[in-house]
Design a protein around this motif. Structure first.
Motif, mmCIF file in Angstrom:
data_model
loop_
_atom_site.group_PDB
_atom_site.id
_atom_site.type_symbol
_atom_site.label_atom_id
_atom_site.label_comp_id
_atom_site.label_asym_id
_atom_site.label_seq_id
_atom_site.Cartn_x
_atom_site.Cartn_y
_atom_site.Cartn_z
ATOM 1 N N ILE A 158 79.105 46.917 -22.472
ATOM 2 C CA ILE A 158 80.464 47.440 -22.347
ATOM 3 C C ILE A 158 80.466 48.662 -21.433
ATOM 4 O O ILE A 158 79.738 49.623 -21.650
ATOM 5 N N LYS A 159 81.314 48.600 -20.420
ATOM 6 C CA LYS A 159 81.486 49.728 -19.505
ATOM 7 C C LYS A 159 82.595 50.649 -20.008
ATOM 8 O O LYS A 159 82.450 51.858 -20.023
ATOM 9 N N ASN A 160 83.723 50.060 -20.412
ATOM 10 C CA ASN A 160 84.870 50.839 -20.874
ATOM 11 C C ASN A 160 85.720 49.976 -21.793
ATOM 12 O O ASN A 160 85.748 48.760 -21.673
ATOM 13 N N ILE A 161 86.440 50.630 -22.690
ATOM 14 C CA ILE A 161 87.374 49.946 -23.577
ATOM 15 C C ILE A 161 88.649 50.770 -23.621
ATOM 16 O O ILE A 161 88.610 52.004 -23.585
ATOM 17 N N SER A 162 89.789 50.081 -23.655
ATOM 18 C CA SER A 162 91.062 50.798 -23.702
ATOM 19 C C SER A 162 92.089 49.991 -24.491
ATOM 20 O O SER A 162 91.947 48.792 -24.684
ATOM 21 N N PHE A 163 93.113 50.701 -24.916
ATOM 22 C CA PHE A 163 94.237 50.089 -25.617
ATOM 23 C C PHE A 163 95.476 50.411 -24.793
ATOM 24 O O PHE A 163 95.739 51.567 -24.482
ATOM 25 N N ALA A 164 96.218 49.388 -24.399
ATOM 26 C CA ALA A 164 97.367 49.609 -23.532
ATOM 27 C C ALA A 164 98.553 48.779 -23.997
ATOM 28 O O ALA A 164 98.397 47.740 -24.623
ATOM 29 N N GLY A 165 99.716 49.250 -23.639
ATOM 30 C CA GLY A 165 100.946 48.533 -23.912
ATOM 31 C C GLY A 165 101.751 48.405 -22.637
ATOM 32 O O GLY A 165 101.686 49.263 -21.768
ATOM 33 N N SER A 166 102.492 47.317 -22.537
ATOM 34 C CA SER A 166 103.341 47.125 -21.367
ATOM 35 C C SER A 166 104.620 46.420 -21.792
ATOM 36 O O SER A 166 104.676 45.760 -22.820
ATOM 37 N N VAL A 167 105.639 46.569 -20.975
ATOM 38 C CA VAL A 167 106.928 45.949 -21.256
ATOM 39 C C VAL A 167 106.869 44.491 -20.816
ATOM 40 O O VAL A 167 106.387 44.178 -19.729
ATOM 41 N N VAL A 212 88.626 45.257 -22.577
ATOM 42 C CA VAL A 212 87.217 45.621 -22.505
ATOM 43 C C VAL A 212 86.706 45.289 -21.105
ATOM 44 O O VAL A 212 86.777 44.139 -20.672
ATOM 45 N N ASN A 213 86.207 46.303 -20.403
ATOM 46 C CA ASN A 213 85.577 46.112 -19.100
ATOM 47 C C ASN A 213 84.074 46.068 -19.309
ATOM 48 O O ASN A 213 83.496 47.008 -19.860
ATOM 49 N N LEU A 214 83.458 44.984 -18.864
ATOM 50 C CA LEU A 214 82.008 44.831 -19.004
ATOM 51 C C LEU A 214 81.310 45.323 -17.740
ATOM 52 O O LEU A 214 81.916 45.423 -16.673
ATOM 53 N N LYS A 215 80.037 45.619 -17.863
ATOM 54 C CA LYS A 215 79.262 46.123 -16.733
ATOM 55 C C LYS A 215 79.079 45.091 -15.633
ATOM 56 O O LYS A 215 78.868 45.440 -14.485
#
Length: 137
Positions: free
Chosen positions: A37-46, A102-105
């Protein structure tokens, strides 16, 4: 995974172990090694379908300048204010979709949809995974 292995953190979004993360969704569970795992985030969009309802109030904002004469300033103002009010309500009430990303390496990106009622749980899960990733680095 053995039965003796206990998760560091667990909630409806998944389980965090010392060396891996198991992401849970309604249909399946996906296991990913934390070293991948490079990065993980939680996002919302319309949602784009809810943006369609912004067209009607937007027309109320611009129509007075094309159909009313210059002498009808109060009427222009009234319709424009009504349009702005409805536009604001439409933006606030717009449907949103939430997802874990989740962004992987290796460059791959994996996303999971999150129910609106699990927003708080998803934020906690992302923070715990980020803390674990920081400790590993």
């Amino acid at each position: 995974m053995t039965n003796l292995e206990m998760p560091i953190f667990s909630n409806t979004c998944g389980k965090l172990f010392t060396d891996k993360v198991i992401f849970a969704s309604a249909l399946r569970e996906t296991e990913i090694d934390t070293r991948e795992i490079k990065n993980i985030s939680f996002a919302g969009s319309v949602k784009t379908s809810s943006l369609l309802f912004l067209a009607v109030p937007a027309m109320l904002i611009f129509i007075p300048y094309f159909f009313f004469h210059e002498s009808e300033v109060f009427l222009k103002f009234l319709v424009t204010v009504l349009g702005v009010a409805f536009f604001t309500i439409a933006v606030i009430k717009a449907q949103k979709s939430y997802r874990l990303k989740v962004n992987l390496k290796n460059g791959e990106t994996i996303t999971w949809n999150v129910w609106q009622g699990n927003m708080r749980e998803a934020n906690k899960f992302v923070e715990q995974v980020k803390n674990r990733l920081r400790r590993q680095a």
